[in-house]
Scaffold this motif. Structure first.
Motif, short mmCIF file in Angstrom:
data_model
loop_
_atom_site.label_atom_id
_atom_site.label_comp_id
_atom_site.label_asym_id
_atom_site.label_seq_id
_atom_site.Cartn_x
_atom_site.Cartn_y
_atom_site.Cartn_z
N ILE A 8 1.59 -3.18 -9.63
CA ILE A 8 0.22 -2.91 -9.77
C ILE A 8 0.06 -2.00 -8.84
O ILE A 8 -1.33 -1.85 -9.37
CB ILE A 8 -0.75 -4.21 -9.61
CG1 ILE A 8 -0.17 -4.97 -11.42
CG2 ILE A 8 -1.68 -4.48 -9.51
CD1 ILE A 8 -0.39 -6.84 -11.60
N ALA A 9 0.74 -2.37 -8.00
CA ALA A 9 -0.19 -1.27 -6.64
C ALA A 9 0.15 -0.10 -7.47
O ALA A 9 -0.67 1.27 -7.02
CB ALA A 9 0.49 -1.16 -4.77
N VAL A 10 1.25 0.23 -7.66
CA VAL A 10 1.29 2.11 -8.68
C VAL A 10 0.84 2.38 -9.32
O VAL A 10 0.29 3.46 -9.11
CB VAL A 10 3.21 2.26 -8.29
CG1 VAL A 10 3.53 3.80 -9.09
CG2 VAL A 10 3.83 1.85 -7.40
N ILE A 11 0.49 1.50 -10.54
CA ILE A 11 -0.86 1.56 -11.14
C ILE A 11 -1.65 2.46 -10.96
O ILE A 11 -2.58 3.11 -11.49
CB ILE A 11 -0.10 0.73 -12.18
CG1 ILE A 11 0.70 0.61 -12.76
CG2 ILE A 11 -1.77 0.59 -13.59
CD1 ILE A 11 1.35 -0.40 -14.25
N LYS A 12 -2.06 1.25 -10.07
CA LYS A 12 -3.77 1.81 -9.15
C LYS A 12 -4.02 2.96 -8.57
O LYS A 12 -5.21 3.07 -8.56
CB LYS A 12 -4.04 0.40 -8.64
CG LYS A 12 -4.50 -0.90 -9.25
CD LYS A 12 -4.69 -2.12 -8.33
CE LYS A 12 -5.16 -2.95 -8.82
NZ LYS A 12 -5.71 -4.51 -7.72
N ARG A 13 -3.18 2.72 -7.67
CA ARG A 13 -3.25 4.23 -6.74
C ARG A 13 -3.36 5.46 -7.65
O ARG A 13 -4.42 6.61 -7.97
CB ARG A 13 -1.67 4.17 -5.82
CG ARG A 13 -1.15 5.29 -5.07
CD ARG A 13 -3.11 5.46 -4.14
NE ARG A 13 -3.37 6.43 -3.61
CZ ARG A 13 -3.44 6.71 -2.51
NH1 ARG A 13 -3.41 5.45 -1.49
NH2 ARG A 13 -2.72 8.22 -1.31
N ALA A 14 -2.35 5.23 -8.63
CA ALA A 14 -1.99 6.39 -9.71
C ALA A 14 -3.38 6.43 -10.35
O ALA A 14 -4.07 7.71 -10.95
CB ALA A 14 -0.62 6.52 -10.80
N PHE A 15 -3.75 5.46 -10.86
CA PHE A 15 -5.37 5.20 -11.69
C PHE A 15 -6.22 5.90 -10.92
O PHE A 15 -7.29 6.71 -11.10
CB PHE A 15 -5.38 4.42 -11.95
CG PHE A 15 -7.29 3.88 -12.86
CD1 PHE A 15 -6.79 4.75 -13.33
CD2 PHE A 15 -8.14 3.87 -12.28
CE1 PHE A 15 -8.33 4.14 -14.92
CE2 PHE A 15 -9.39 3.20 -12.40
CZ PHE A 15 -9.56 3.47 -13.62
N ASP A 16 -6.20 5.57 -9.28
CA ASP A 16 -7.20 6.17 -8.47
C ASP A 16 -7.05 7.74 -8.43
O ASP A 16 -8.11 8.17 -8.06
CB ASP A 16 -7.16 5.87 -7.22
CG ASP A 16 -7.45 4.37 -7.06
OD1 ASP A 16 -8.17 3.23 -7.67
OD2 ASP A 16 -6.69 3.42 -5.96
N GLU A 17 -6.10 8.63 -8.46
CA GLU A 17 -5.78 9.42 -8.66
C GLU A 17 -6.11 10.09 -10.06
O GLU A 17 -5.88 11.55 -10.05
CB GLU A 17 -4.46 9.75 -8.24
CG GLU A 17 -4.61 9.08 -6.69
CD GLU A 17 -2.87 9.65 -6.71
OE1 GLU A 17 -1.77 10.10 -6.86
OE2 GLU A 17 -2.40 9.12 -5.25
N GLN B 35 1.12 -1.18 0.11
CA GLN B 35 -0.13 -0.03 0.01
C GLN B 35 1.15 1.63 -0.12
O GLN B 35 0.86 2.07 -0.66
CB GLN B 35 -1.19 0.29 1.71
CG GLN B 35 -2.00 0.72 0.94
CD GLN B 35 -3.07 1.36 2.52
OE1 GLN B 35 -2.57 0.38 3.43
NE2 GLN B 35 -3.49 2.52 2.50
N LYS B 36 1.82 1.20 0.95
CA LYS B 36 2.88 2.65 1.05
C LYS B 36 3.43 2.84 -1.21
O LYS B 36 3.69 3.65 -0.87
CB LYS B 36 3.93 1.56 1.66
CG LYS B 36 4.76 2.97 3.01
CD LYS B 36 3.85 3.77 3.74
CE LYS B 36 3.86 5.41 3.61
NZ LYS B 36 2.86 6.23 4.30
N ILE B 37 3.84 1.47 -0.96
CA ILE B 37 4.62 1.40 -2.64
C ILE B 37 3.56 2.41 -3.66
O ILE B 37 3.94 3.34 -3.84
CB ILE B 37 4.97 0.25 -2.74
CG1 ILE B 37 6.10 0.12 -1.84
CG2 ILE B 37 5.12 0.45 -3.90
CD1 ILE B 37 6.62 -1.78 -2.58
N GLY B 38 2.39 1.52 -3.44
CA GLY B 38 1.58 2.68 -4.17
C GLY B 38 1.07 3.79 -4.75
O GLY B 38 1.58 4.80 -4.88
N GLU B 39 1.03 4.44 -2.97
CA GLU B 39 1.07 6.11 -2.87
C GLU B 39 2.45 6.84 -3.12
O GLU B 39 2.11 7.84 -3.71
CB GLU B 39 1.20 6.30 -0.89
CG GLU B 39 -0.15 5.53 -0.15
CD GLU B 39 -0.17 5.72 1.50
OE1 GLU B 39 -0.75 4.92 1.79
OE2 GLU B 39 0.04 6.66 1.94
N ILE B 40 3.75 6.06 -2.34
CA ILE B 40 5.18 6.73 -2.68
C ILE B 40 4.70 6.62 -3.95
O ILE B 40 4.87 8.21 -4.62
CB ILE B 40 5.67 5.67 -2.33
CG1 ILE B 40 5.48 6.34 -0.65
CG2 ILE B 40 7.22 6.72 -2.65
CD1 ILE B 40 6.57 6.02 0.41
#
Ligand code: RUB
Length: 307
Positions: A126-135, A100-105
């Motif tokens: 994928i955590a990074v991509i999903k989080r960036a997509f959420d944003e 989760q933290k990696i996604g955020e950062i």
């Protein structure tokens, strides 16, 4: 030992795959095994740990997970069991929260309207991509199919189900599409002391194409992907899998043909712009610091070597 043997086979046959999942699964297996055994605790646990460690050689996350869990303490068997279970739970928690933290950062480094290319199937990438997509920052993704095991299909499925537009491409089409891409984001099986990345075969070719096209190359990697062993000069063993994964009997039986099937390759640090870990986004040159301060390599190697 049945439980351990079954788990080991799941890793070998890639029913459980991906550096992070393998590490989590190994910690879980050691914990469950510890809860079932009675008597001869140290010897039984050591045997189980060795069996799990010998499944796949490349991802250091497996080594780090096992060493973390096996540094249990206690005088009586019950104390040892409790300590091991606590450590296994701590490792599992590390895996789950790091993602989760990696996604955020990682998402903070992605600009609006971006096109991202990824390779294989990395839960951290994928955590990074999903989080960036959420944003609201992701326009679309290019996912390589990742022959011969087609982990790219898993990525395409997962991202598509999340509502992200995916272009699934053959591995050799990377350079053809790289001009349309703003970032490459991949995961890691191992990061060495000198900042090199070991990841799915083909990663280094994508890094070359990205460098040529001046596309930032970002690695998403939990700190347990860094290798204390490489600090002592050990080279990362690249797993070579069976020829059957690559071609059918008709081709395999040809007289002068030998099929080579390395599962991973090395990308030198000069091709990596950023490594996103759960404790911060760092340049690859900082790998040494992570190994020293986060993984306590001196402890593992001087006093408390387990395996
Ligand atoms: C998987 C692979 C992934 C890394 C990182 O290889 O190379 O990119 O393991 O994944 P295989 P994660 O399918 O051969 O195990 O970020 O999920 O740890």
């Amino acid at each position: 030992m049945d439980m351990v043997e079954e788990a080991a086979r799941k890793i070998e046959t890639m029913e459980v795959r991906g550096a992070s999942r393998i590490a989590r699964f190994a910690a879980e297996t050691l914990m469950n095994y510890a809860l079932t055994i009675r008597g001869d605790f140290d010897a039984k646990m050591k045997k189980a740990a060795e069996r799990l460690l010998n499944t796949r050689p490349t991802a250091v996350s497996l080594f780090n997970a096992i060493n973390f869990v096996m540094r249990y303490e206690g005088k009586t068997e019950e104390e040892k069991r409790e300590s091991l279970v606590r450590r296994a739970k701590e490792f599992i928690e590390w895996v789950d929260t790091a993602k989760q933290k990696i996604g955020e950062i990682g998402a903070r480094r992605i600009k609006k309207n971006s096109v991202v290319m990824t390779h294989c199937n990395s839960s951290a990438a994928i955590a990074v991509i999903k989080r960036a997509f959420d944003e609201g920052k992701i326009e679309e993704v290019y996912a390589t199919e990742s022959r011969p095991r087609f982990q790219g299909h898993l990525t395409a499925k997962e991202l598509s189900e999340y509502g992200i537009k995916v272009n699934l491409i053959v591995d050799s089409a990377v350079r053809y599409f790289i001009e349309d891409v703003d970032y490459v984001v991949v995961g890691a099986d191992t990061i060495t002391a000198n900042g090199a990345l070991i990841n799915k075969i083909g990663t280094s070719m994508i890094a070359l194409a990205a460098k040529e096209a001046r596309v930032p190359f970002i690695v998403a990697a939990e700190t347990y992907k860094f290798s204390p062993k490489t600090l002592l000069g050990e080279l990362v063993v690249i797993e070579e899998r069976s020829a059957e994964e690559v071609a059918g009997e008709e081709i395999r039986s040809l007289k002068n043909v030998r099929i080579r099937n390395p599962a991973f390759d090395a990308t030198p640090r000069g091709y990596i712009d950023l490594i996103v870990t759960e404790i911060g986004a760092i340049p690859p040159e900082m790998a040494y610091v992570i190994i020293k301060e986060r993984l306590g390599y001196a402890k593992i190697y001087d006093e408390e070597i387990v395996l």
